[in-house]
Design a protein around this motif. Structure first.
Motif, short mmCIF file in Angstrom:
data_model
loop_
_atom_site.label_atom_id
_atom_site.label_comp_id
_atom_site.label_asym_id
_atom_site.label_seq_id
_atom_site.Cartn_x
_atom_site.Cartn_y
_atom_site.Cartn_z
N SER A 101 -3.97 -9.37 -10.06
CA SER A 101 -2.56 -9.04 -10.12
C SER A 101 -1.94 -9.10 -8.74
O SER A 101 -2.59 -8.85 -7.72
N ASP A 102 -0.64 -9.44 -8.72
CA ASP A 102 0.11 -9.52 -7.47
C ASP A 102 0.79 -8.17 -7.23
O ASP A 102 1.72 -7.80 -7.94
N LEU A 103 0.33 -7.45 -6.22
CA LEU A 103 0.89 -6.14 -5.92
C LEU A 103 2.34 -6.24 -5.47
O LEU A 103 3.11 -5.29 -5.62
N GLY A 104 2.74 -7.39 -4.94
CA GLY A 104 4.08 -7.54 -4.39
C GLY A 104 5.19 -7.23 -5.36
O GLY A 104 6.27 -6.79 -4.97
N ASP A 105 4.97 -7.44 -6.66
CA ASP A 105 6.00 -7.21 -7.65
C ASP A 105 6.04 -5.78 -8.18
O ASP A 105 6.92 -5.44 -8.97
N LEU A 106 5.10 -4.95 -7.78
CA LEU A 106 5.06 -3.57 -8.26
C LEU A 106 6.09 -2.72 -7.54
O LEU A 106 6.21 -2.77 -6.31
N ARG A 107 6.83 -1.91 -8.29
CA ARG A 107 7.78 -1.00 -7.67
C ARG A 107 7.04 0.07 -6.87
O ARG A 107 6.01 0.59 -7.31
N LEU A 108 7.58 0.40 -5.71
CA LEU A 108 7.00 1.49 -4.93
C LEU A 108 7.00 2.78 -5.73
O LEU A 108 6.05 3.57 -5.66
N ALA A 109 8.03 2.99 -6.52
CA ALA A 109 8.13 4.20 -7.32
C ALA A 109 7.00 4.31 -8.32
O ALA A 109 6.52 5.42 -8.62
N ASP A 110 6.53 3.18 -8.86
CA ASP A 110 5.42 3.22 -9.81
C ASP A 110 4.13 3.66 -9.12
O ASP A 110 3.37 4.47 -9.65
N ALA A 111 3.86 3.11 -7.94
CA ALA A 111 2.65 3.47 -7.21
C ALA A 111 2.68 4.94 -6.79
O ALA A 111 1.68 5.65 -6.91
N VAL A 112 3.83 5.39 -6.31
CA VAL A 112 3.95 6.79 -5.89
C VAL A 112 3.78 7.72 -7.09
O VAL A 112 3.11 8.75 -7.01
N SER A 113 4.37 7.35 -8.22
CA SER A 113 4.25 8.18 -9.42
C SER A 113 2.81 8.26 -9.90
O SER A 113 2.35 9.33 -10.32
N ALA A 114 2.07 7.16 -9.82
CA ALA A 114 0.66 7.19 -10.20
C ALA A 114 -0.13 8.10 -9.29
O ALA A 114 -1.01 8.84 -9.72
#
Length: 331
Positions: free
Chosen positions: A211-224
């Motif tokens: 998977s390409d991390l570049g397209d992930l929202r920062l908010a999704d990673a922080v929420s996880a």
């Protein structure tokens, strides 16, 4: 069954289906390249340090808003401290190389990665002085349909709109964006709830799941990273492994991948020291660029046998997930 009840039943079924569906949060990986994507080596080339023979590494712990405030205070102190640089004195806060974070500390870490020291004042207004919980409750009550979606999306959407302004990891790679003095390279950490192991939001980790991390929202990673079990649902990310970029990676020098028994596999790190060190401080050698924790858990992400159709959450909570989905939550 009367027609109105039929329509009501259909609507209810559709809402339940939407609640159970896992959104596609990332795109498929095109290639594995240590010079591209969100990884330390790539960011270091675009935004080199201006102080010699030094490495500044920070770790932000969890603890909700209090942890975020503590991290913010530490960054402010470093931003006010000047040190000699190659072109004069520079704020030490602008020279931080790496930040590893979890839970509440990840909110500060991600915002700092996005805005640099210039954004610390705005962060206080956007997050630290806001009553996040009260806002989330009010939003949910004003729009009850949010209750049919995964609970983590309520937090993620709030952070995306109010704190991170819809930014993704690709924006972190764009070091020339306004407000960015330079890196740090930020590692947001969550837990893989199938194995209980650490899952870090870096491109090296995402190479394992194609998977390409570049397209992930920062908010999704922080929420996880901040998702407290039970109170918030887990973030689910699709695992696309195996894929053609993994197959071709061993043929490219410096990717940190090799062939083992005919299968492409990233080299596991024995330690963090390169062959040669400078004053005791160094970064991993080129052959160790595939960054993930020691052990065999990471190799399961390669999904070679396609044998796990369902994965159960830890702590007795069960969640039937389709094959290839990775449930993530804060530690």
């Amino acid at each position: 069954m009367p027609p109105p009840l039929v329509r009501l039943s259909v609507c209810a079924a559709l809402l339940l289906a939407a609640a159970c569906a896992s959104p596609v949060r990332t795109t498929e990986l095109v290639r594995i390249d240590e010079r591209a994507g969100y990884r330390y080596t790539a960011l270091d080339q675009k935004a080199p340090t201006t102080i010699d023979k030094s490495a500044v590494i920070m770790s932000f712990s969890g603890g909700g808003t209090r942890a975020a405030a503590l991290a913010d205070g530490a960054l402010r102190a470093l931003a006010a401290t000047e040190v000699p640089g190659t072109a004069g004195r520079v704020p030490l806060g602008s020279q931080i190389d790496v930040v590893s974070s979890v839970s509440g500390g990840s909110v500060t870490a991600a915002y700092f990665a996005l805005t640099g020291t210039d954004g610390l004042h705005d962060f206080e207004q956007k997050f630290l002085l806001s009553d996040v919980m009260d806002t989330l409750i009010t939003r949910t009550l004003s729009n009850p349909l949010q209750l049919v979606y995964p609970r983590i999306d309520i937090l993620s959407d709030y952070l995306d709109e109010q704190v991170f302004s819809h930014k993704t990891y690709r924006d972190l790679i764009a070091v020339d964006s306004p407000g960015r003095n330079r890196r740090p390279y930020v590692i947001l950490n969550a837990a893989d709830m199938a194995s209980g192991s650490v899952f870090s939001f870096t491109q090296d980790q995402f190479d394992l799941i194609c998977s390409d991390l570049g397209d992930l929202r920062l908010a999704d990673a922080v929420s996880a990273s901040a998702a407290f079990p039970v109170a918030l649902s887990a973030l689910t990310i699709r695992n696309r492994a195996p894929c053609s970029p993994q197959q071709s990676a061993p043929e490219t020098a410096g990717t940190g991948w090799k062939l083992k028994d005919g299968w492409p596999e990233p080299l596991r790190i024995i330690n963090d020291r390169a062959v040669e060190t400078d004053l005791g401080v160094s970064y991993p050698a080129a052959e160790n660029l595939a960054r993930f924790r020691r052990g065999t858990v990471s190799l399961t992400y390669l999904n070679r046998d396609k044998g796990k159709d369902y994965i159960k959450h830890r702590q007795g909570r069960q969640a039937a997930l389709r094959r290839g989905q990775r449930p993530l939550a804060g530690r």
